[in-house]
Write a protein that holds these residues in place. Structure first.
Motif, PDB file in Angstrom:
ATOM      1  N   GLU A 150       1.482  36.505 -19.878  1.00  0.00           N
ATOM      2  CA  GLU A 150       0.532  37.602 -19.682  1.00  0.00           C
ATOM      3  C   GLU A 150       0.925  38.459 -18.475  1.00  0.00           C
ATOM      4  O   GLU A 150       0.869  39.693 -18.535  1.00  0.00           O
ATOM      5  N   ILE A 151       1.344  37.803 -17.407  1.00  0.00           N
ATOM      6  CA  ILE A 151       1.788  38.530 -16.216  1.00  0.00           C
ATOM      7  C   ILE A 151       3.039  39.344 -16.551  1.00  0.00           C
ATOM      8  O   ILE A 151       3.182  40.490 -16.132  1.00  0.00           O
ATOM      9  N   SER A 152       3.918  38.759 -17.348  1.00  0.00           N
ATOM     10  CA  SER A 152       5.126  39.445 -17.789  1.00  0.00           C
ATOM     11  C   SER A 152       4.780  40.710 -18.565  1.00  0.00           C
ATOM     12  O   SER A 152       5.385  41.768 -18.361  1.00  0.00           O
ATOM     13  N   ASP A 153       3.778  40.617 -19.434  1.00  0.00           N
ATOM     14  CA  ASP A 153       3.337  41.787 -20.196  1.00  0.00           C
ATOM     15  C   ASP A 153       2.765  42.869 -19.282  1.00  0.00           C
ATOM     16  O   ASP A 153       2.961  44.057 -19.516  1.00  0.00           O
ATOM     17  N   ILE A 154       2.066  42.454 -18.242  1.00  0.00           N
ATOM     18  CA  ILE A 154       1.448  43.409 -17.311  1.00  0.00           C
ATOM     19  C   ILE A 154       2.502  44.083 -16.430  1.00  0.00           C
ATOM     20  O   ILE A 154       2.503  45.296 -16.265  1.00  0.00           O
ATOM     21  N   LEU A 155       3.417  43.273 -15.888  1.00  0.00           N
ATOM     22  CA  LEU A 155       4.392  43.802 -14.926  1.00  0.00           C
ATOM     23  C   LEU A 155       5.712  44.223 -15.555  1.00  0.00           C
ATOM     24  O   LEU A 155       6.538  44.852 -14.891  1.00  0.00           O
ATOM     25  N   GLY A 156       5.932  43.848 -16.817  1.00  0.00           N
ATOM     26  CA  GLY A 156       7.181  44.209 -17.481  1.00  0.00           C
ATOM     27  C   GLY A 156       8.386  43.509 -16.889  1.00  0.00           C
ATOM     28  O   GLY A 156       9.451  44.102 -16.740  1.00  0.00           O
ATOM     29  N   THR A 157       8.214  42.255 -16.516  1.00  0.00           N
ATOM     30  CA  THR A 157       9.264  41.458 -15.895  1.00  0.00           C
ATOM     31  C   THR A 157       9.445  40.166 -16.691  1.00  0.00           C
ATOM     32  O   THR A 157       8.514  39.717 -17.349  1.00  0.00           O
ATOM     33  N   SER A 158      10.607  39.557 -16.585  1.00  0.00           N
ATOM     34  CA  SER A 158      10.865  38.330 -17.335  1.00  0.00           C
ATOM     35  C   SER A 158      10.002  37.177 -16.823  1.00  0.00           C
ATOM     36  O   SER A 158       9.666  37.110 -15.633  1.00  0.00           O
ATOM     37  N   VAL A 159       9.670  36.275 -17.721  1.00  0.00           N
ATOM     38  CA  VAL A 159       8.870  35.101 -17.362  1.00  0.00           C
ATOM     39  C   VAL A 159       9.603  34.254 -16.323  1.00  0.00           C
ATOM     40  O   VAL A 159       9.007  33.791 -15.351  1.00  0.00           O
ATOM     41  N   GLY A 160      10.913  34.072 -16.506  1.00  0.00           N
ATOM     42  CA  GLY A 160      11.700  33.286 -15.548  1.00  0.00           C
ATOM     43  C   GLY A 160      11.653  33.871 -14.149  1.00  0.00           C
ATOM     44  O   GLY A 160      11.484  33.153 -13.156  1.00  0.00           O
ATOM     45  N   GLY A 161      11.781  35.179 -14.059  1.00  0.00           N
ATOM     46  CA  GLY A 161      11.712  35.851 -12.760  1.00  0.00           C
ATOM     47  C   GLY A 161      10.342  35.704 -12.116  1.00  0.00           C
ATOM     48  O   GLY A 161      10.221  35.527 -10.907  1.00  0.00           O
ATOM     49  N   LEU A 162       9.301  35.741 -12.952  1.00  0.00           N
ATOM     50  CA  LEU A 162       7.935  35.590 -12.434  1.00  0.00           C
ATOM     51  C   LEU A 162       7.695  34.177 -11.911  1.00  0.00           C
ATOM     52  O   LEU A 162       7.056  33.998 -10.882  1.00  0.00           O
ATOM     53  N   LYS A 163       8.209  33.197 -12.637  1.00  0.00           N
ATOM     54  CA  LYS A 163       8.055  31.806 -12.179  1.00  0.00           C
ATOM     55  C   LYS A 163       8.738  31.607 -10.829  1.00  0.00           C
ATOM     56  O   LYS A 163       8.191  30.963  -9.938  1.00  0.00           O
ATOM     57  N   ALA A 164       9.926  32.190 -10.693  1.00  0.00           N
ATOM     58  CA  ALA A 164      10.643  32.094  -9.413  1.00  0.00           C
ATOM     59  C   ALA A 164       9.858  32.805  -8.309  1.00  0.00           C
ATOM     60  O   ALA A 164       9.718  32.272  -7.200  1.00  0.00           O
ATOM     61  N   SER A 165       9.328  33.985  -8.615  1.00  0.00           N
ATOM     62  CA  SER A 165       8.539  34.731  -7.620  1.00  0.00           C
ATOM     63  C   SER A 165       7.305  33.946  -7.202  1.00  0.00           C
ATOM     64  O   SER A 165       6.967  33.896  -6.018  1.00  0.00           O
ATOM     65  N   TYR A 166       6.628  33.346  -8.171  1.00  0.00           N
ATOM     66  CA  TYR A 166       5.424  32.567  -7.868  1.00  0.00           C
ATOM     67  C   TYR A 166       5.771  31.366  -6.988  1.00  0.00           C
ATOM     68  O   TYR A 166       5.084  31.092  -6.004  1.00  0.00           O
ATOM     69  N   HIS A 167       6.840  30.678  -7.333  1.00  0.00           N
ATOM     70  CA  HIS A 167       7.250  29.503  -6.559  1.00  0.00           C
ATOM     71  C   HIS A 167       7.584  29.902  -5.117  1.00  0.00           C
ATOM     72  O   HIS A 167       7.144  29.236  -4.169  1.00  0.00           O
ATOM     73  N   LEU A 168       8.343  30.977  -4.949  1.00  0.00           N
ATOM     74  CA  LEU A 168       8.679  31.454  -3.597  1.00  0.00           C
ATOM     75  C   LEU A 168       7.424  31.865  -2.831  1.00  0.00           C
ATOM     76  O   LEU A 168       7.289  31.569  -1.639  1.00  0.00           O
ATOM     77  N   ALA A 169       6.508  32.553  -3.521  1.00  0.00           N
ATOM     78  CA  ALA A 169       5.260  32.983  -2.880  1.00  0.00           C
ATOM     79  C   ALA A 169       4.462  31.778  -2.396  1.00  0.00           C
ATOM     80  O   ALA A 169       3.973  31.762  -1.261  1.00  0.00           O
ATOM     81  N   ALA A 170       4.335  30.769  -3.250  1.00  0.00           N
ATOM     82  CA  ALA A 170       3.570  29.573  -2.882  1.00  0.00           C
ATOM     83  C   ALA A 170       4.185  28.884  -1.662  1.00  0.00           C
ATOM     84  O   ALA A 170       3.459  28.447  -0.758  1.00  0.00           O
ATOM     85  N   LYS A 171       5.501  28.821  -1.620  1.00  0.00           N
ATOM     86  CA  LYS A 171       6.186  28.195  -0.466  1.00  0.00           C
ATOM     87  C   LYS A 171       5.937  28.999   0.814  1.00  0.00           C
ATOM     88  O   LYS A 171       5.665  28.427   1.865  1.00  0.00           O
ATOM     89  N   LYS A 172       6.032  30.319   0.720  1.00  0.00           N
ATOM     90  CA  LYS A 172       5.820  31.168   1.896  1.00  0.00           C
ATOM     91  C   LYS A 172       4.375  31.069   2.393  1.00  0.00           C
ATOM     92  O   LYS A 172       4.134  31.030   3.596  1.00  0.00           O
ATOM     93  N   ILE A 173       3.444  31.027   1.468  1.00  0.00           N
ATOM     94  CA  ILE A 173       2.029  30.905   1.844  1.00  0.00           C
ATOM     95  C   ILE A 173       1.790  29.566   2.525  1.00  0.00           C
ATOM     96  O   ILE A 173       1.116  29.503   3.561  1.00  0.00           O
ATOM     97  N   GLU A 174       2.344  28.522   1.966  1.00  0.00           N
ATOM     98  CA  GLU A 174       2.201  27.187   2.565  1.00  0.00           C
ATOM     99  C   GLU A 174       2.770  27.181   3.982  1.00  0.00           C
ATOM    100  O   GLU A 174       2.133  26.668   4.911  1.00  0.00           O
TER     101      GLU A 174
END
Length: 181
Positions: A150-174
């Motif tokens: 769903e996020i991929s459909d909204i942002l027009g980005t690959s699912v794999g790239g989004l998963k990587a972005s989410y993982h990096l974001a979670a690490k930075k927030i932590e």
């Protein structure tokens, strides 16, 4: 719950177009508000952007192709309008994106509409420190519980790239939360 197909069919009939739009607002206004608010932070600015979002929706709903879900289309419009607003604000105030981010982070402390706890405020400040794409992905996944597709459909980005972005974001927030205790 109001069915999207009903909203769209009523919107395509001139006699029930306003009723359909009112149903759409009733169903999605709060979700779209929070999508915009998490990007822009300021309540008053978010209200202004919401008006622009729904004006754009009114003008373009008749040409909605239904190859995506209605909420996905709305989120895409809300996200794009929010980012456009921030870019205009950045240009108008002649500040860098980093300065704008600092300003938004500081506004959390004085925002009368922010009712979160200290940890929520710290989380919001950590999110504001993320690059734009990571911030968008994190907000949609964490707060809206959207699937990566769903996020991929909204942002027009690959699912794999989004998963990587989410993982990096979670690490930075932590890391941010641990280092700002």
């Amino acid at each position: 719950m109001i069915d999207d197909a009903l909203i769209l069919s009523k919107f395509n009939d001139e006699r029930t177009r306003e009723e359909a739009f009112n149903l759409l607002i009733k169903k999605y206004q709060q979700k779209v508000y929070w999508q915009v608010r998490r990007i822009i932070i300021n309540h008053d600015d978010a209200d202004d952007v919401i008006q622009e979002v729904f004006i754009k929706v009114w003008k373009n709903l008749g040409s909605f192709r239904q190859d995506a879900q209605l909420f996905t289309w709305l989120y895409r419009i809300a996200t794009n309008e929010s980012l456009t607003f921030l870019k205009k604000k950045q240009a108008k105030n002649n500040v860098s994106l980093d300065d704008l981010t600092v300003e938004m982070s500081e506004s959390l402390n004085t925002d009368p509409y922010f009712s979160g706890s200290e940890i929520e405020k710290k989380l919001q400040q950590a999110i504001l420190g993320l690059p734009e794409k990571q911030r968008l992905v994190f907000n949609m996944r964490y707060y809206d519980d959207l699937k990566f597709q769903e996020i991929s459909d909204i942002l027009g980005t690959s699912v794999g790239g989004l998963k990587a972005s989410y993982h990096l974001a979670a690490k930075k927030i932590e890391q941010y939360i641990k280092s700002n205790d």
